[in-house]
Design an enzyme around this catalytic site. Sequence first.
Site, mmCIF file in Angstrom:
data_model
loop_
_atom_site.group_PDB
_atom_site.id
_atom_site.type_symbol
_atom_site.label_atom_id
_atom_site.label_comp_id
_atom_site.label_asym_id
_atom_site.label_seq_id
_atom_site.Cartn_x
_atom_site.Cartn_y
_atom_site.Cartn_z
ATOM 1 N N TYR A 1 3.462 4.784 10.799
ATOM 2 C CA TYR A 1 3.835 3.478 11.370
ATOM 3 C C TYR A 1 4.532 2.583 10.347
ATOM 4 C CZ TYR A 1 -0.577 3.021 8.946
ATOM 5 O OH TYR A 1 -1.562 3.111 7.987
ATOM 6 N N HIS B 1 -3.596 4.448 5.035
ATOM 7 C CA HIS B 1 -4.823 3.662 4.881
ATOM 8 C C HIS B 1 -5.865 4.444 4.103
ATOM 9 C CE1 HIS B 1 -8.312 1.316 5.567
ATOM 10 N NE2 HIS B 1 -8.874 2.263 6.265
ATOM 11 N N ARG C 1 0.869 -1.181 0.000
ATOM 12 C CA ARG C 1 0.000 0.000 0.000
ATOM 13 C C ARG C 1 0.903 1.228 0.000
ATOM 14 N NH1 ARG C 1 -2.917 0.597 5.360
ATOM 15 N NH2 ARG C 1 -1.162 2.011 5.694
#
Lengths: 324, 324, 338, 338
Positions: free
Chosen positions: C268, C260, C256
């Site tokens: 992170y 998100h 990714r």
Amino acid sequence: MAKTTYVDAIRDGLWEEMERDDRVFLLGEDVGIYGGAFKVSKGMLERFGDLRVIDTPICESAIVGAAVGAALAGMRPVVEMQFIDFISCAFDQIVNFAAKCRYRWGAGIPIVVRGPCGGGVHGGPFHSQNVESYFFNVPGLKIVCPSTAYDAKGLIKAAIRDEDPVLYFEHKYLYRRVKEDLPEEDFVVPIGKAALRREGADLSIITYGAMVYKALDAAEELAKEGVEVEVLDLRSLLPLDEEAILATAKKTSKIIVLHESTLTGGPGGEIVARIAQKAFEYLDGPILRIAPPDTPVPYSPPLEEAFLPQVQGIVEKARELAAY
Amino acid sequence: MAKTTYVDAIRDGLWEEMERDDRVFLLGEDVGIYGGAFKVSKGMLERFGDLRVIDTPICESAIVGAAVGAALAGMRPVVEMQFIDFISCAFDQIVNFAAKCRYRWGAGIPIVVRGPCGGGVHGGPFHSQNVESYFFNVPGLKIVCPSTAYDAKGLIKAAIRDEDPVLYFEHKYLYRRVKEDLPEEDFVVPIGKAALRREGADLSIITYGAMVYKALDAAEELAKEGVEVEVLDLRSLLPLDEEAILATAKKTSKIIVLHESTLTGGPGGEIVARIAQKAFEYLDGPILRIAPPDTPVPYSPPLEEAFLPQVQGIVEKARELAAY
Amino acid sequence: MARERVNTTKKDPAQLGAIERDTMVKMLHYMRLTRTLEDRIERKLYRQGKIVGGVYVGLGQEAISIGTAIHMRDDDVVAPSHRDMGVFLIRGVTPRRIIAQYMGRKSGLTGGKDGNMHMGDMKHNIIAFVSHLADNVPVAAGVALAFKQRGEKRVALCYNGEGATSRGDWHEGINLASIHKLPVVYFVNNNAYAYSTPVHLQMAVENVADRAPAYGIPGEIVDGNDIIAVYHAAKRAIDRARDGGGPSLVEFKTFRMTGHSAHDDAGYVPRELFEEWRSKDPIVRYERVLAEKGVLGREEIEKMQKEIDAIIDDATEWAEKEPYPGAKDLTRGVYFEG
Amino acid sequence: MARERVNTTKKDPAQLGAIERDTMVKMLHYMRLTRTLEDRIERKLYRQGKIVGGVYVGLGQEAISIGTAIHMRDDDVVAPSHRDMGVFLIRGVTPRRIIAQYMGRKSGLTGGKDGNMHMGDMKHNIIAFVSHLADNVPVAAGVALAFKQRGEKRVALCYNGEGATSRGDWHEGINLASIHKLPVVYFVNNNAYAYSTPVHLQMAVENVADRAPAYGIPGEIVDGNDIIAVYHAAKRAIDRARDGGGPSLVEFKTFRMTGHSAHDDAGYVPRELFEEWRSKDPIVRYERVLAEKGVLGREEIEKMQKEIDAIIDDATEWAEKEPYPGAKDLTRGVYFEG
Ligand SMILES: Cc1ncc(C[n+]2csc(CCOP(=O)(O)OP(=O)(O)O)c2C)c(N)n1
Ligand SMILES: Cc1ncc(C[n+]2csc(CCOP(=O)(O)OP(=O)(O)O)c2C)c(N)n1
Ligand SMILES: [Mg+2]
Ligand SMILES: [Mg+2]
């Protein structure tokens, strides 16, 4: 002609719909070889084959999910929950997938989810639940609760022909206890229409499902005392027949809402609220609710007896209200 | 002293309880490294370690199930749902396991399931739900819906210290929009006690959560017209503060029940029913409910705006009722 | 067969020859169209506040949606996840309607009722994603069940991320599909994270495909950033399903390349990982192959990109002029209205 | 380790020597006690109408509950299924309380609030079964989580039938347990049927243990009608869990020698299967072994059975005299009452 029991009426209705429309099929646990825990699908595997009568693994969520998918692909699935208590495992698929597709993107989900609900057979907390309130605040769903063999058959047919997801709650206490002569010809009972089971001028009991019989017995009792009770059987909870509810409220001015779901948060509140807002001027007394106390359904006979609304308790409450 | 936001109040309350009692721990998705989707657990992983702040896989049912098991083994788990909409996936564990253990076999399940609920942030049908009605008919559960930072902190502490399963619904619209000075010392807000947010003699609005502010704004408006509105913030739905509900009903005799859950089958019915039965003689007008229409929560701003109850609509309804 | 697991991650995209030139060009077009559209949505419209709510993109994962959906016949049905914009485009949904959808306009796929990737249209045989992850797994099985019941040679495709595989519905749905050998293919994009959660906190196995044997179905691990490998693996699985071979589980290893969602800076995620995976960009890699094989050169690609930019510019302008739904639309369409 | 699967079904119960004589005798006692108690409940009390509602027994499966639970330490916690009467007995729950439970008396484990096997008591570290199958899987993981959090060397045991493994909670719970290497053991009695549903309609794999690799945990297949094999397999798994080796999945092959419940004549089960499995009766087999090894002879066993009959007679008489709960108990205990 032999009388048809409530459970056979469901079976006959389902069977006739499967004969009529080959998009209709049944899936659930033990519905095939075994014919269903309560024999609602007895003989169907032999008649319709294992592509239309499907014994599934134990996976309520996937069963409903698969029904939703099949419906999107043009089928008319009927899902059996072995006991309606297990619908809790399919809650998400029903509430978030089935109920919201049409509104979100115009995709109708014509499925029926049916199964045995209710107490009175010492099934205990997990085989006696009344689950309608879990779904009563979910737009997109329809909910029906037949109380007679005629309605059981007419409503299963209407549910299968409906373009939207219908939860069909059949009361296991009534399965073999109620029977009647049913018409030979095809008929449906429209979803959303209540039925007046008894006319009376003094007081109305608004109820559904197995409680209809408790209400009628109470009405008999009260008639002997000269109190004429009207009994309205809602038959459907979503959509609610507000017109019928307000009509009886305005007629008798004294209302008892009776159900087998526990009191707090049960479906009764909605019915009371419709009356308290829209028939307020007609009321001649407080609107009463009669329902089991706020506990799980207990197993032991004396506890379950005390848990379920009984005729005597209904008579006493009604007597008070009539005298109000 | 800086004012504390609603979201920080939740965090502080949780943090203090974890300091106070090492049986208390947090589990959920992205609550550790990330500190939670809304940062409620920011810094907790560093402070309490990964045995007490647990990043779980995406499995709401197992998260609640594991919390139930840990509680049976003597812990005090707090479960975070990333959005409360996902509680639907844990419905069965909450309703059939957590809620019924004590009644069935005397095993208390002291868990808290919390998460962001509610609309107003254009989250659409799956990130804006108000789920209280799914659980309102489930004996064994407690449900709280704080509206202020003080209550957010006091109720999370009360929920964690409670011996039974508590569903704690925090309204995401309030997270950073409401703030206040909070006492230095430890305090709890008792579960089951409503709070009178504004006194008034003419009419009562009974509500909770984010709608409290709409009610207060409407009350301001109406005050200018000389209509004195009383605003009761329920704070808890299970148990309901019937005493406070009946008190305000008897005081003003004119009631509006307001909530963000959709109308049919929403929590309002229960509140109306308590009043229609137990304060009937005091009523000077129909009991009104104000709630969104029976649809999923729409995404597009103009639709969501029309969906949510707005001050103007409340004012108009209240004006009518006051004049009734 | 049923039990063993093929690993083609290492294999190099040899069998390129097997793919027709038109298809190769088409795939690049849709990869670039996807990236350009999502870039416009995330970097521009969202930041300009013209899109409210959440925005998820599939940056760096474009090869997966396109290398798989390219095999769909018109009457096949697809249940994409929230990182599969390419599926919509390849199914013929116009960028105009998609941007209108993101902007909550009435002409979006959901008419403003739902937002962003939560869109679908059975006219394109696309099932709208619901937030609740893995709910689409049994649903796709049900679509395939209908195909089997009617004896149709149609296939259902279902997409999810690796995080969704932890959900009960994933297990229930694949178990049901495998018992009845339903014509459905389960694609999983394993992009190393589920929001902030790394794979080792999501499962105790290395590969999602390690779970295929638990259902007696074939599992395959594929380099998700190599569209040629994706193309061939998807073809194998889809053909198998269509020919009555039952479901498969195909795992695409990818990464990714964003947070998100648009509001997440992915703090992170170790920066090196982004570096590493940037060098594996599926579009860059594919274009290198196309150049080597002499299929497409720089100029042609630049021309293609110009056309794409024009399409997205037009779509944006068009969508911005589209009306919002009105209050009267609010209560419409909850139930069948005839 | 994590991946491969041991199959001990064929192995003969060699290592008998490893088990102490007292334990061997104890196991037989509990097997016979279980069978006698369930026989009394199903064949007598239920048919006499003294027990209402559903009755499920573990006839022919006694070796599983007993060969596993025998290893429990007092502070270990167990979540049995609906065919694990032996677990209750071995944990020290008296036949008196159990029959009272079945008869809905106040002195039953649930005081009449729930019926039959839906009973538990944390004083005995037994978690009451809820009907909803596999709900106990994540719950057992949570118990083990608490043990891990507190650094206790305690173990949680969880029992289910093969049908329950199709549920989402089974997958979610074992996945969670395996990620955190929790001290929990998952026992599955594969008795060939889930109500009327045969295994091949429940899963597309031959063995439930074939699913262990999907979670990176050890899976083992054991002859569930051979209590010696059960004993050793359970010991391996429980010791592993206690020593920090994480969860295991142990599948016991057995057969349901009755209908699903007392009202089901199992007409859907080929009679030959009953014949075949009757010859594998775990008690008969175990007694043969005990005789061969000279541990117990006929007379001692008859004496043991006489004592057991007396226990069950006494329990029945006692329970029948126990009071039912009263209406005032109805609303008690929904919430904490101090
Ligand atoms: C049942 C459920 N729980 C939680 C969420 C919130 N959520 C949305 S996306 C996401 C992460 C998904 O990760 P993955 O499946 O790997 O897909 P990816 O985003 O990486 O493509 C989470 C936790 C959700 N949508 N549904
Ligand atoms: C979620 C759920 N669905 C359905 C049922 C009804 N039910 C009770 S036992 C049973 C069969 C269980 O089979 P298995 O897990 O193999 O256990 P066995 O009875 O064979 O020991 C079913 C379907 C249930 N209890 N829970
Ligand atoms: Mg991912
Ligand atoms: Mg079984």
